[in-house]
Scaffold this motif. Structure first.
Motif, mmCIF file in Angstrom:
data_model
loop_
_atom_site.group_PDB
_atom_site.id
_atom_site.type_symbol
_atom_site.label_atom_id
_atom_site.label_comp_id
_atom_site.label_asym_id
_atom_site.label_seq_id
_atom_site.Cartn_x
_atom_site.Cartn_y
_atom_site.Cartn_z
ATOM 1 N N GLU A 85 -2.196 1.868 18.081
ATOM 2 C CA GLU A 85 -1.811 2.878 18.951
ATOM 3 C C GLU A 85 -0.500 3.264 18.603
ATOM 4 N N LYS A 86 0.170 2.541 18.013
ATOM 5 C CA LYS A 86 1.545 3.147 17.704
ATOM 6 C C LYS A 86 1.367 4.072 16.409
ATOM 7 N N LEU A 87 0.467 3.620 15.424
ATOM 8 C CA LEU A 87 0.036 4.291 14.228
ATOM 9 C C LEU A 87 -0.476 5.587 14.539
ATOM 10 N N LEU A 88 -1.553 5.635 15.389
ATOM 11 C CA LEU A 88 -2.085 6.763 15.827
ATOM 12 C C LEU A 88 -1.181 7.847 16.412
ATOM 13 N N ARG A 89 -0.292 7.413 17.215
ATOM 14 C CA ARG A 89 0.593 8.430 17.781
ATOM 15 C C ARG A 89 1.524 8.856 16.861
ATOM 16 N N SER A 90 1.777 8.429 15.626
ATOM 17 C CA SER A 90 2.631 8.772 14.793
ATOM 18 C C SER A 90 1.974 9.618 13.626
ATOM 19 N N GLY A 91 0.616 9.859 14.056
ATOM 20 C CA GLY A 91 -0.037 10.864 13.133
ATOM 21 C C GLY A 91 -0.937 10.173 12.090
ATOM 22 N N ILE A 92 -0.979 8.796 11.934
ATOM 23 C CA ILE A 92 -1.843 8.312 11.024
ATOM 24 C C ILE A 92 -3.010 7.768 11.602
ATOM 25 N N ILE A 93 -4.021 8.405 11.220
ATOM 26 C CA ILE A 93 -5.518 8.490 11.759
ATOM 27 C C ILE A 93 -6.249 7.695 11.178
ATOM 28 N N SER A 94 -6.273 8.055 9.842
ATOM 29 C CA SER A 94 -7.362 7.504 8.632
ATOM 30 C C SER A 94 -6.820 6.311 7.895
ATOM 31 N N CYS A 95 -7.434 5.901 7.300
ATOM 32 C CA CYS A 95 -7.223 4.710 6.110
ATOM 33 C C CYS A 95 -6.311 5.396 4.880
ATOM 34 N N ASP A 137 -4.372 8.079 5.361
ATOM 35 C CA ASP A 137 -3.043 8.147 5.988
ATOM 36 C C ASP A 137 -2.023 6.965 5.716
ATOM 37 N N LEU A 138 -2.813 5.991 6.085
ATOM 38 C CA LEU A 138 -2.143 4.718 5.898
ATOM 39 C C LEU A 138 -1.742 4.276 4.583
ATOM 40 N N ILE A 139 -2.497 4.498 3.601
ATOM 41 C CA ILE A 139 -2.183 4.469 2.042
ATOM 42 C C ILE A 139 -0.909 5.083 1.583
ATOM 43 N N GLN A 140 -1.113 6.475 2.133
ATOM 44 C CA GLN A 140 0.043 7.390 1.500
ATOM 45 C C GLN A 140 1.333 7.192 2.421
ATOM 46 N N ALA A 141 1.539 6.448 3.604
ATOM 47 C CA ALA A 141 2.342 6.339 4.344
ATOM 48 C C ALA A 141 3.568 5.351 3.598
ATOM 49 N N ASP A 142 4.841 5.782 3.725
ATOM 50 C CA ASP A 142 6.084 5.045 3.291
ATOM 51 C C ASP A 142 6.238 3.824 4.035
ATOM 52 N N PRO A 143 6.046 2.546 3.677
ATOM 53 C CA PRO A 143 6.209 1.265 4.331
ATOM 54 C C PRO A 143 7.334 1.135 5.046
ATOM 55 N N GLN A 186 7.902 0.746 9.194
ATOM 56 C CA GLN A 186 8.863 -0.500 9.672
ATOM 57 C C GLN A 186 9.624 0.184 10.754
ATOM 58 N N LYS A 187 10.458 1.190 10.398
ATOM 59 C CA LYS A 187 11.391 1.729 11.257
ATOM 60 C C LYS A 187 10.991 2.415 12.551
ATOM 61 N N GLU A 188 9.762 3.099 12.403
ATOM 62 C CA GLU A 188 9.196 3.885 13.500
ATOM 63 C C GLU A 188 8.273 3.089 14.295
ATOM 64 N N ILE A 189 7.606 2.019 13.779
ATOM 65 C CA ILE A 189 6.795 1.360 14.745
ATOM 66 C C ILE A 189 7.064 -0.184 14.840
ATOM 67 N N GLY A 190 7.930 -0.652 14.075
ATOM 68 C CA GLY A 190 8.256 -1.947 14.253
ATOM 69 C C GLY A 190 7.290 -3.017 13.499
ATOM 70 N N LEU A 191 6.648 -2.551 12.487
ATOM 71 C CA LEU A 191 5.418 -3.556 11.992
ATOM 72 C C LEU A 191 6.238 -3.900 10.637
ATOM 73 N N ASP A 192 6.240 -5.208 10.376
ATOM 74 C CA ASP A 192 6.973 -5.741 9.449
ATOM 75 C C ASP A 192 6.281 -5.422 8.096
ATOM 76 N N LEU A 193 7.201 -5.403 7.092
ATOM 77 C CA LEU A 193 6.831 -4.907 5.695
ATOM 78 C C LEU A 193 5.574 -5.688 5.302
ATOM 79 N N LYS A 223 3.251 -7.246 6.818
ATOM 80 C CA LYS A 223 2.059 -6.700 7.608
ATOM 81 C C LYS A 223 1.558 -5.324 7.250
ATOM 82 N N ILE A 224 2.317 -4.600 6.887
ATOM 83 C CA ILE A 224 2.038 -3.091 6.443
ATOM 84 C C ILE A 224 1.297 -3.187 4.907
ATOM 85 N N SER A 225 2.127 -3.886 4.217
ATOM 86 C CA SER A 225 1.296 -4.383 2.869
ATOM 87 C C SER A 225 -0.075 -4.951 2.965
ATOM 88 N N LEU A 226 -0.511 -5.792 3.976
ATOM 89 C CA LEU A 226 -1.582 -6.312 4.059
ATOM 90 C C LEU A 226 -2.523 -5.218 4.502
#
Length: 272
Positions: free
Chosen positions: A225-235, A237-243, A247-254, A256-259
């Motif tokens: 839900e946090k990722l969707l609200r930040s505009g990351i809809i597709s995989c 989008d996620l790959i292209q995002a800056d980890p 981490q700063k915007e949604i609180g997901l640790d680095l 977990k983001i890497s995985l």
């Protein structure tokens, strides 16, 4: 042997459908045959298609995590809700990948009233009026009411001078028989789950590798839900995002983001 669909309808259990579902998700023939044998032994009269889906999902999870993600695409689309905003974003991106120029939520004047159109897509001499219908659970068909509604808007816009060449209705669920019949009669493009037989919603998602982030097994719903609200809809989008930004915007640790990014990369590079 009869099973119960999500709509409440009874239908005969056909083992071949289990096999086809596994093969479409990318399972090998031997794995598809093995799972079909296991499911056939376990099916009981009156079981729901949802219960059978869970069994298939469980067996696929043990053998092939990437195939499991593809198999769960329909469920993943439901988790883009409960509103249809994220689904509309995904559909818009599909048309971008199909080389259309896309605008969203644009207002046009019809002969009688103004209309806010979900997606406007232009390519060469084509200008498509695209409306999206999202349902948040299985068993709800997109029916004749929604089809007539879109067609009526199309007619009012045409009478008002809009230069759309064709209306398109896109849904994450199946269409009713009446909706499909009307679409064929009016040469009105309907794109939904398993419809049409070719160039349906799954086809466009898989062709353009536009899997929603909700297919990822490592991603909890809270972070979805946090990722969707930040505009990351597709995989993608996620790959292209800056980890670090994530981490700063949604609180997901680095870690977990890497995985999650690695899982997304594997899914997008997986070939049938």
């Amino acid at each position: 042997m009869y099973i119960i669909k999500a709509s409440g309808e009874k239908q005969e259990f056909l083992p071949e459908k289990v096999k086809i579902s596994c093969l479409k998700a990318g399972a090998s023939k031997s794995l598809a045959n093995e799972i079909t044998r296991k499911i056939t032994r376990q099916v009981r009269n009156g079981m729901t298609t949802r219960e059978i889906w869970k069994l298939i999902f469980r067996y696929l999870s043990k053998e092939s995590p990437l195939v499991t993600s593809r198999f769960s695409l329909r469920e993943a689309l439901f988790r883009l809700g409960p509103e249809g905003f994220y689904f509309e974003k995904l559909v818009g991106e599909i048309f971008v990948q199909e080389n259309y120029q896309v605008e969203t939520k644009k207002i046009f004047s019809g002969a009688c009233v103004e209309h806010e159109i979900d997606i406007t897509a232009k390519k060469e001499n084509e200008i498509l009026m695209i409306e999206c219908k999202f349902h948040h659970q299985a068993g709800i068909y997109t029916g004749i009411k929604e089809t007539l509604y879109v067609w009526a808007r199309w007619l009012d816009l045409k009478e008002g001078g809009a230069n759309f060449t064709q209306p398109v209705l896109v849904s994450n669920t199946k269409f009713s028989d009446s909706a499909k019949k009307y679409g064929v009669c009016k040469n009105f493009s309907l794109i939904g789950w398993a419809y049409p037989k070719e160039k349906n919603l799954q086809y466009f998602i898989e062709k353009n590798k536009l899997y929603p982030i909700t297919v990822l097994r490592r991603l909890e719903k809270f972070y979805e839900e946090k990722l969707l609200r930040s505009g990351i809809i597709s995989c993608q989008d996620l790959i292209q995002a800056d980890p670090k930004k994530l981490q700063k915007e949604i609180g997901l640790d680095l870690r977990k983001i890497s995985l999650c990014q690695n899982e997304a990369r594997q899914l997008l590079t997986y070939n049938l």
